[in-house]
Write a protein that holds these residues in place. Sequence first.
Motif, short mmCIF file in Angstrom:
data_model
loop_
_atom_site.label_atom_id
_atom_site.label_comp_id
_atom_site.label_asym_id
_atom_site.label_seq_id
_atom_site.Cartn_x
_atom_site.Cartn_y
_atom_site.Cartn_z
N THR A 1 9.99 1.11 -1.48
CA THR A 1 8.81 1.23 -1.58
C THR A 1 8.32 1.75 -0.16
N SER A 2 8.82 1.34 0.97
CA SER A 2 8.39 1.59 2.35
C SER A 2 8.69 3.15 2.32
N GLN A 3 9.73 3.33 2.06
CA GLN A 3 10.08 4.99 1.96
C GLN A 3 8.77 5.92 1.40
N ARG A 4 8.48 5.45 0.32
CA ARG A 4 7.53 5.94 -0.63
C ARG A 4 6.06 5.96 0.29
N LEU A 5 5.78 5.08 1.04
CA LEU A 5 4.54 4.91 1.76
C LEU A 5 4.59 5.85 3.18
N LEU A 6 5.96 5.96 3.67
CA LEU A 6 6.14 7.13 4.61
C LEU A 6 6.05 8.59 3.98
N SER A 7 6.11 8.40 3.06
CA SER A 7 6.20 10.13 2.22
C SER A 7 4.87 10.26 1.96
N ALA B 1 7.69 -5.98 5.31
CA ALA B 1 6.60 -7.05 5.21
C ALA B 1 5.12 -6.16 5.88
N GLY B 2 5.56 -5.76 7.16
CA GLY B 2 4.54 -5.17 7.70
C GLY B 2 3.95 -3.93 7.36
N LEU B 3 4.73 -2.97 6.68
CA LEU B 3 4.10 -1.88 5.82
C LEU B 3 3.46 -2.28 4.72
N ARG B 4 4.03 -3.35 4.04
CA ARG B 4 3.20 -3.98 2.86
C ARG B 4 1.72 -4.34 3.31
N ASP B 5 1.41 -4.91 4.55
CA ASP B 5 0.17 -5.18 5.19
C ASP B 5 -0.41 -4.01 5.27
N VAL B 6 0.28 -2.96 5.89
CA VAL B 6 -0.40 -1.60 6.01
C VAL B 6 -1.07 -1.07 5.00
N ALA B 7 -0.41 -1.08 3.69
CA ALA B 7 -0.72 -0.60 2.57
C ALA B 7 -1.93 -1.29 1.96
N ALA B 8 -1.76 -2.80 2.01
CA ALA B 8 -2.74 -3.33 1.36
C ALA B 8 -4.14 -3.22 2.29
N LEU B 9 -4.12 -3.43 3.43
CA LEU B 9 -5.35 -3.13 4.34
C LEU B 9 -5.86 -1.96 4.37
N ALA B 10 -5.00 -0.83 4.21
CA ALA B 10 -5.50 0.57 4.36
C ALA B 10 -6.45 0.85 2.67
N GLU B 11 -5.73 0.03 1.66
CA GLU B 11 -6.36 0.33 0.42
C GLU B 11 -7.77 -0.63 0.27
N THR B 12 -7.54 -1.72 0.72
CA THR B 12 -8.83 -2.69 0.65
C THR B 12 -9.89 -1.92 1.69
N VAL B 13 -9.89 -1.63 2.74
CA VAL B 13 -10.54 -0.84 3.67
C VAL B 13 -11.45 0.35 3.05
#
Length: 420
Positions: A68-74, A319-331
């Motif tokens: 899933t982190s690879q998917r985020l980077l993509s 775990a950090g990239l999960r934070d990134v994905a959640a915060l970016a989506e929320t904002v």
Amino acid sequence: MDNPAKPTILRVMTPDSDIIIVGGGLNGPALALALAQTGQRVTVIDTLPAATRKDADFDGRGYALALTSQRLLSAIDVWPLVADKAQPMLEITVTDGHAGSGSSPLFLHFDHAEIEEGPMGYMVEDRHLRPAFLDAMQAAPLITQINGKTVVDQSVGPTGAMVTLDDGKTISGRLLVGSDGRNSGTARRAGIKRTGWDYGQTALVCAIAHEKPHHGIAHQFFMPPGPLAILPLTGNRSSIVWSERTETALWINTLDDAGYMAELRPRFGDFLGELELAGRRFTYPLNLTIANSFIAERLALVGDAAHGVHPIAGQGLNAGLRDVAALAETVTLAARRGEDIGAQTALRQYQQWRRFDTATLALATDTFNRLFSNDNPLLRLGRDLGLGLVNAMPGLRRSFIREAAGLTGDLPRLLQGKAI
């Protein structure tokens, strides 16, 4: 100066950026790129010069990126910059034993063929990943990078946040994000306290060249002083994360390369043939540190600033990239609804999304380290039987594989490889 949660009336009516991110390691740039894709203006501030962070010798770590982190980077267009330098992780073996005497006959084995999505993850070295983030930010017109400057003060007001740099310059935004590590100054200045403890362990980190191919298999070997992770890199090389009691680790690190390898070989074994160092050696003290809150007024924490865990499962960056994905989506969703992106409504949603997952990860890594980093014969018997039992149950084993790949839980869109 440090003045917790100090309010002020911002002097600038129009903020310099929508979001100010303090910390330009890996999570900060990932968040900046994710937000910039949605039209947000972002300023990223880092204490170190960009040239230092791009130096191939800056950080010797390799990162086990979950699928899933690879998917985020993509999704944020970073993966194409590192894909040819990434090693797929096709299998994981977990064993228990003593240095020099081999492992227990009971073990745990994960194979990516048991899930449909592909490799469980990828190994990417810091020396490739960090420059890719810096280059991607450089190419993004909505991202401003401030390098070689330290934030010395921060303040919040009814409409925004402001930071002061060590040269006296001020930067204003609607939301302040701390991505500045386990000793986060952003969290401290906001009055956010932390809970945690030291493990009395230090990780010895290096890359090893070996005679035989690794076939994309990662190994986690638990020994009484701490675990040894052997993680496949491109070519006939592996990344080593070797946890020892701190006193022993610091002594080993004083040895020359020949002495260092003489200590490593009995722990490593001979299954990959002849070994030699491939680059510099590094050490990192190991501890658990969790921020008591991930948010404050107009402020959010991500990555190690929010939670630093034991590297036993290689989940720190994930775990950090999960934070990134959640915060970016929320904002982003708040902005699209016409809401204030720095308001507590949006920030509480982010914290609720991430808090339970983070607490679960911290508990799991802490428990595994305490369970395996000892030589109690009863515990040894119990944990070996447990490994063998899980390995013998395909359904349970498959659930562990999906967990390792990051495929469980309420996934933000970026972790699904989708745009926000």
